[in-house]
Design an enzyme around this catalytic site. Structure first.
Site, mmCIF file in Angstrom:
data_model
loop_
_atom_site.group_PDB
_atom_site.id
_atom_site.type_symbol
_atom_site.label_atom_id
_atom_site.label_comp_id
_atom_site.label_asym_id
_atom_site.label_seq_id
_atom_site.Cartn_x
_atom_site.Cartn_y
_atom_site.Cartn_z
ATOM 1 N N HIS A 62 0.861 -1.185 0.000
ATOM 2 C CA HIS A 62 0.000 0.000 0.000
ATOM 3 C C HIS A 62 0.895 1.231 0.000
ATOM 4 O O HIS A 62 1.606 1.467 0.979
ATOM 5 C CB HIS A 62 -0.911 -0.016 1.228
ATOM 6 N N ASP A 305 2.526 -6.984 2.203
ATOM 7 C CA ASP A 305 1.338 -6.253 2.675
ATOM 8 C C ASP A 305 1.761 -5.009 3.457
ATOM 9 O O ASP A 305 1.195 -4.682 4.508
ATOM 10 C CB ASP A 305 0.400 -7.148 3.500
ATOM 11 N N GLY A 324 -2.568 -2.840 10.142
ATOM 12 C CA GLY A 324 -1.510 -2.858 9.136
ATOM 13 C C GLY A 324 -0.129 -2.556 9.683
ATOM 14 O O GLY A 324 0.022 -1.835 10.674
HETATM 15 ZN ZN LIG Z 1 -6.033 -7.371 2.518
HETATM 16 ZN ZN LIG Z 2 -3.300 -5.209 1.937
#
Ligand SMILES: [Zn+2]
Ligand SMILES: [Zn+2]
Length: 424
Positions: A62, A305, A324
């Protein structure tokens, strides 16, 4: 421009090479891999005792731009990637605006053209605004340059809509990458449902919320005759379901993240919000199943991720903190420390998981070091030890689940398209 990497251990599963050799780069391509190359070069990298691998391809990051440039930008993320030995990143679409139209994709492409220090590919959204209600113009997104589509961060609950997306994606030859979560079953949880949720008095995310949705998505993909990729698997049932489907010949790939094969729910017992992510850290037996899945091939790839957040969004009560963790700069070292040094994967296996397989999944001609290959190359000192520290990150954010951890493996050089892009 000629660049010679001398005397490194070349690990290139694509050509089944694992030996000490020299590697010559001319322009942006590898021109020769052989013993004792004698050729005048503009620059020589002495790589004795180092490991030379194809640059990493990260299927899941991201980058936060456009919209949340306070967390990360294309520039800062691509620099963080280079420090982590990553030369290609697939940027997830949950930006503001989301990557749900050709215009928005064109906007991001302009930013990438201007600022990216590494190869950045765009993942488009499956539904408008990632709302799960109306399909995006998948053909238009493809024409605008997306490589894959996903509503990552959310799943597409509507079966009919998801089925249509799979059919369109097959026609357009774009990869569908699935964030598998049944939100009725995950029930606004914040940690693994079970021991940790009970101990901490927090709402739990059930294992079923992941694997039931994986089962559904595999079935729909089979019906549509479309390949799918499953993101960030975290529980042992998911590994088993995917292994079984692969045996049956379903066109299916999946990824696992470093935090899911090196940390467990017990690591959250101190309410550390830097260990809050979705899917959450699971039980020890799940962590073992992910490791085993990487070893036996059920799991194709390791992805970061990478999900940067500001300190304000993390340094609050556990329930309110964002989900996250960042991962670009630690992905390779965590993998070396946890998988290679513990004997689960050998070096060629590791290169498959972080470079060759993700490149294949995206249909890229990357992840290899043979003559003629693009010179995306990472040179690693596998023995050097370092401690993950807050101040050491290139990323704009600091929310690492590995702060304070000692890791083995330091990236000495990263080359992108034949140019030394790291050290900066
Ligand atoms: Zn995800
Ligand atoms: Zn993700």
């Amino acid at each position: 421009m000629k660049l010679l990497i001398k005397g490194g251990r070349i690990v290139d599963p694509a050509s089944q090479v694992d030996e000490v050799l020299d590697l010559l780069i001319e322009g942006d391509k590898i021109s020769k891999v052989a013993k004792g190359i004698k050729c005048p070069a503009d620059k020589v990298i002495e790589a004795a005792e180092k490991i030379v691998i194809p640059g990493l391809v990260d299927l899941h990051a991201h980058l936060r731009e456009p919209g949340r440039e306070d967390k990360e930008t294309v520039l800062s993320a691509s620099r963080a990637a280079l420090k982590g030995g990553i030369t290609t990143i697939l940027a997830m679409p949950n930006t503001h605006p989301a990557m749900d139209s050709p215009v928005n994709v064109a906007l991001l492409r302009d930013i990438i053209r201007r600022d990216a220090q590494t190869n950045v590919l765009i993942c488009g959204a499956i539904t408008r605004g990632r709302q799960g209600k109306e399909l995006t113009d998948i053909a238009g997104l493809k024409n605008a340059g997306v490589r894959a589509i996903s509503d990552d961060g959310s799943a597409v609950d509507d079966e009919k809509l998801f089925m249509e997306a799979l059919r369109k994606a097959k026609e357009e030859k774009v990869l569908v990458t699935c964030h598998c979560e049944d939100r009725v079953l995950s029930n606004n949880g914040v940690v693994n449902l079970g021991f940790t949720s009970t101990r901490l008095g927090l709402r739990g995310i059930s294992r079923e919320s992941e694997y039931k949705r994986i089962e559904r998505d595999i079935l729909l993909a089979q019906k549509a005759g479309s390949p799918i990729h499953i993101a960030h698997i975290s529980v042992k049932e998911s590994v088993e379901i995917i292994a079984r489907a692969k045996k049956k010949g379903v066109q299916l790939t999946c990824e696992a993240c470093p935090h899911h094969f090196s940390l467990s729910e017990e690591d959250v017992l101190d309410y550390d919000t830097n260990k809050k992510m979705n899917p959450p850290l699971r039980g020890k037996e799940d962590m073992e199943a992910i490791r085993q899945g990487l070893k036996d091939g059920a799991i194709d790839a390791i992805a970061s991720d990478h999900a940067p957040h500001t300190e304000n969004e993390k340094d609050i009560e556990f329930e309110r903190a964002e989900f996250g963790v960042i991962g670009l700069e630690t992905m390779l070292a965590v993998s070396i420390t946890e998988l290679v040094n513990s004997g689960i994967l050998d070096w060629p296996d590791l290169v498959r998981k972080v470079s060759l397989s993700p490149a294949k999944i995206l249909g890229l001609d990357k992840g290899a070091l043979g003559a003629g290959s693009v010179a995306d190359i990472t040179v690693v000192d596998p023995k050097k030890e370092w401690t993950v520290e807050k101040d050491g990150f290139v990323s704009k954010s600091r929310n690492s689940a590995f702060l304070g951890r000692k890791l083995k493996g330091v990236i000495e050089y990263t080359l992108c398209n034949g140019i030394i892009t790291y050290p900066f």
